[in-house]
Design a protein around this motif. Structure first.
Motif, PDB file in Angstrom:
ATOM      1  N   ALA A 250     -27.654  -5.890  21.713  1.00  0.00           N
ATOM      2  CA  ALA A 250     -28.754  -5.020  22.152  1.00  0.00           C
ATOM      3  C   ALA A 250     -28.494  -4.509  23.562  1.00  0.00           C
ATOM      4  O   ALA A 250     -29.411  -4.350  24.363  1.00  0.00           O
ATOM      5  CB  ALA A 250     -30.074  -5.788  22.089  1.00  0.00           C
TER       6      ALA A 250
ATOM      7  N   VAL B 272     -24.359  -0.131  24.086  1.00  0.00           N
ATOM      8  CA  VAL B 272     -23.882   0.459  22.828  1.00  0.00           C
ATOM      9  C   VAL B 272     -24.868   0.194  21.696  1.00  0.00           C
ATOM     10  O   VAL B 272     -25.246   1.099  20.940  1.00  0.00           O
ATOM     11  CB  VAL B 272     -22.481  -0.074  22.477  1.00  0.00           C
TER      12      VAL B 272
ATOM     13  N   THR C 218     -18.075 -15.680  18.827  1.00  0.00           N
ATOM     14  CA  THR C 218     -19.397 -16.305  18.684  1.00  0.00           C
ATOM     15  C   THR C 218     -20.145 -15.704  17.488  1.00  0.00           C
ATOM     16  O   THR C 218     -21.258 -16.129  17.169  1.00  0.00           O
ATOM     17  CB  THR C 218     -20.270 -16.135  19.954  1.00  0.00           C
TER      18      THR C 218
ATOM     19  N   ALA D   5     -17.147  -1.795  16.489  1.00  0.00           N
ATOM     20  CA  ALA D   5     -17.234  -0.781  17.555  1.00  0.00           C
ATOM     21  C   ALA D   5     -16.770  -1.363  18.885  1.00  0.00           C
ATOM     22  O   ALA D   5     -16.974  -0.758  19.931  1.00  0.00           O
ATOM     23  CB  ALA D   5     -18.685  -0.286  17.666  1.00  0.00           C
TER      24      ALA D   5
ATOM     25  N   TYR E 252     -21.018   5.463  24.757  1.00  0.00           N
ATOM     26  CA  TYR E 252     -22.355   5.192  24.188  1.00  0.00           C
ATOM     27  C   TYR E 252     -23.322   6.313  24.528  1.00  0.00           C
ATOM     28  O   TYR E 252     -24.198   6.655  23.742  1.00  0.00           O
ATOM     29  CB  TYR E 252     -22.878   3.821  24.653  1.00  0.00           C
TER      30      TYR E 252
HETATM   31  N1  LIG Z   1     -19.049   1.628  27.092  1.00  0.00           N
HETATM   32  C1  LIG Z   1     -18.976   2.408  26.024  1.00  0.00           C
HETATM   33  O1  LIG Z   1     -19.273   3.610  26.087  1.00  0.00           O
HETATM   34  C2  LIG Z   1     -18.547   1.815  24.717  1.00  0.00           C
HETATM   35  C3  LIG Z   1     -18.439   2.645  23.628  1.00  0.00           C
HETATM   36  C4  LIG Z   1     -18.103   2.111  22.388  1.00  0.00           C
HETATM   37  C5  LIG Z   1     -17.895   0.739  22.278  1.00  0.00           C
HETATM   38  N2  LIG Z   1     -17.983  -0.060  23.357  1.00  0.00           N
HETATM   39  C6  LIG Z   1     -17.820  -1.511  23.138  1.00  0.00           C
HETATM   40  O2  LIG Z   1     -19.062  -1.999  22.592  1.00  0.00           O
HETATM   41  C7  LIG Z   1     -19.216  -3.392  22.894  1.00  0.00           C
HETATM   42  C8  LIG Z   1     -20.574  -3.626  23.526  1.00  0.00           C
HETATM   43  O3  LIG Z   1     -20.614  -3.019  24.806  1.00  0.00           O
HETATM   44  P1  LIG Z   1     -21.976  -2.943  25.638  1.00  0.00           P
HETATM   45  O4  LIG Z   1     -21.654  -2.168  26.858  1.00  0.00           O
HETATM   46  O5  LIG Z   1     -23.103  -2.519  24.781  1.00  0.00           O
HETATM   47  O6  LIG Z   1     -22.196  -4.497  26.018  1.00  0.00           O
HETATM   48  P2  LIG Z   1     -23.464  -5.128  26.723  1.00  0.00           P
HETATM   49  O7  LIG Z   1     -24.317  -4.056  27.324  1.00  0.00           O
HETATM   50  O8  LIG Z   1     -22.934  -6.233  27.591  1.00  0.00           O
HETATM   51  O9  LIG Z   1     -24.308  -5.765  25.505  1.00  0.00           O
HETATM   52  C9  LIG Z   1     -23.759  -6.747  24.692  1.00  0.00           C
HETATM   53  C10 LIG Z   1     -24.832  -7.283  23.757  1.00  0.00           C
HETATM   54  O10 LIG Z   1     -24.209  -8.153  22.807  1.00  0.00           O
HETATM   55  C11 LIG Z   1     -25.054  -9.288  22.638  1.00  0.00           C
HETATM   56  N3  LIG Z   1     -24.294 -10.383  22.055  1.00  0.00           N
HETATM   57  C12 LIG Z   1     -23.375 -11.205  22.622  1.00  0.00           C
HETATM   58  N4  LIG Z   1     -22.905 -12.083  21.716  1.00  0.00           N
HETATM   59  C13 LIG Z   1     -23.541 -11.828  20.540  1.00  0.00           C
HETATM   60  C14 LIG Z   1     -23.492 -12.397  19.231  1.00  0.00           C
HETATM   61  N5  LIG Z   1     -22.669 -13.402  18.926  1.00  0.00           N
HETATM   62  N6  LIG Z   1     -24.302 -11.889  18.281  1.00  0.00           N
HETATM   63  C15 LIG Z   1     -25.125 -10.843  18.548  1.00  0.00           C
HETATM   64  N7  LIG Z   1     -25.213 -10.245  19.775  1.00  0.00           N
HETATM   65  C16 LIG Z   1     -24.425 -10.747  20.757  1.00  0.00           C
HETATM   66  C17 LIG Z   1     -25.593  -9.529  24.022  1.00  0.00           C
HETATM   67  O11 LIG Z   1     -26.714 -10.379  23.989  1.00  0.00           O
HETATM   68  P3  LIG Z   1     -26.953 -11.412  25.206  1.00  0.00           P
HETATM   69  O12 LIG Z   1     -27.253 -10.572  26.401  1.00  0.00           O
HETATM   70  O13 LIG Z   1     -28.115 -12.218  24.718  1.00  0.00           O
HETATM   71  O14 LIG Z   1     -25.669 -12.185  25.334  1.00  0.00           O
HETATM   72  C18 LIG Z   1     -25.936  -8.085  24.423  1.00  0.00           C
HETATM   73  O15 LIG Z   1     -27.192  -7.696  23.897  1.00  0.00           O
HETATM   74  C19 LIG Z   1     -18.038  -3.758  23.783  1.00  0.00           C
HETATM   75  O16 LIG Z   1     -17.025  -4.337  23.007  1.00  0.00           O
HETATM   76  C20 LIG Z   1     -17.586  -2.405  24.333  1.00  0.00           C
HETATM   77  O17 LIG Z   1     -16.237  -2.400  24.716  1.00  0.00           O
HETATM   78  C21 LIG Z   1     -18.317   0.439  24.570  1.00  0.00           C
END
Ligand SMILES: NC(=O)c1ccc[n+]([C@@H]2O[C@H](COP(=O)([O-])OP(=O)(O)OC[C@H]3O[C@@H](n4cnc5c(N)ncnc54)[C@H](OP(=O)(O)O)[C@@H]3O)[C@@H](O)[C@H]2O)c1
Length: 217
Positions: free
Chosen positions: A12, A15, A78, A92, A134
């Motif tokens: 959440a 992305v 995890t 993703a 995102y």
């Molecule tokens: N930056 C971009 O534009 C972009 C574009 C496409 C893809 N991505 C990729 O998308 C991914 C997410 O990026 P983000 O920036 O959205 O990260 P983020 O803002 O740090 O959010 C990560 C989320 O994942 C949750 N999470 C962690 N472990 C989990 C699990 N086992 N089950 C379910 N949820 C879990 C976290 O919850 P908690 O806070 O409770 O730990 C948090 O809500 C990364 O791999 C990134 O490289 C990024």
């Protein structure tokens, strides 16, 4: 008739909430979960993706037709392989050593999706949505048939899963270009030309062809 009604989003953060909003715009039902109790993200989800429901990971996976993994790569292990077994799952995620820390398993010749697939044995993994920012996901979309419509590649070993995810990508507002098996996900990762740019279908197909058949020097 759409084969997909409900999208489950694991993560959440930036992305996950952007995917949730765009999926809602496209008319999907959306279930969002983290590894924690849904009460911890209920307000975030209500504010950032009104209409989506904060649920447990089990409910998000069990209640959806396609699951999107939007968790940091350092957290991939995890995720629950048993929960995701048999499910169509979009990878993703990207490996960013600067934020993920060094993960040697992600630094070999294989695509990061193959490593994730090894861990999530039984999941029907498809790589896509990782090579669009995102913030762009909600601004670059356009209806099918629009001139210059942005395209996204889908890579996966399961033909039916790839087709289902392609249907979702199209409905989210992007042309779909087949990139081949999960191993081909390598050319969609950070540091590649495909990752770095915006491409329509023709340009993306041309880039994929170049990568598949590199020019001889
Ligand atoms: N930056 C971009 O534009 C972009 C574009 C496409 C893809 N991505 C990729 O998308 C991914 C997410 O990026 P983000 O920036 O959205 O990260 P983020 O803002 O740090 O959010 C990560 C989320 O994942 C949750 N999470 C962690 N472990 C989990 C699990 N086992 N089950 C379910 N949820 C879990 C976290 O919850 P908690 O806070 O409770 O730990 C948090 O809500 C990364 O791999 C990134 O490289 C990024």
């Amino acid at each position: 008739m759409s084969r997909v009604r409900t999208i489950g989003v694991l993560g959440a953060g930036r992305v996950g909430t952007a995917v949730a909003r765009q999926a809602l715009r496209a008319g999907y039902e959306v279930l969002v979960a983290t590894a924690s109790d849904p009460s911890q993200i209920a307000l975030i989800v209500e504010v950032t993706a009104p209409g989506a429901r904060a649920v447990t990971a089990a409910e998000a996976v069990g209640g959806s037709d396609v699951v999107v993994l939007s968790v940091p790569m350092r957290r991939y292990d995890t995720l629950d392989p048993a929960l995701l077994a048999g499910r169509v799952v979009v990878d993703a995620m990207n490996y960013w050593p600067a934020t993920d820390g060094r993960l040697p398993v992600m630094e070999g010749e294989r695509s990061t999706s193959e490593v994730v697939q090894d861990f999530l044995a039984g999941a029907r993994l498809v790589k896509t949505l990782n090579h669009i920012g995102y913030h762009e996901l909600e601004t670059d979309h356009s209806p099918a048939g629009s001139p210059g419509r942005r395209a996204l590649a889908v890579a996966g070993d399961d033909d039916e899963a790839r087709s289902l995810v392609g249907e979702v990508v199209d409905r989210l507002g992007y042309d779909v270009v087949e990139a081949g098996p999960l191993a081909a996900g390598r050319v969609l990762e950070p540091g590649t030309e495909i990752f770095a740019g915006r491409h329509d279908g023709e340009a993306l197909r041309a880039l994929l062809a170049t990568v598949r058949e590199p020019a001889r020097s």
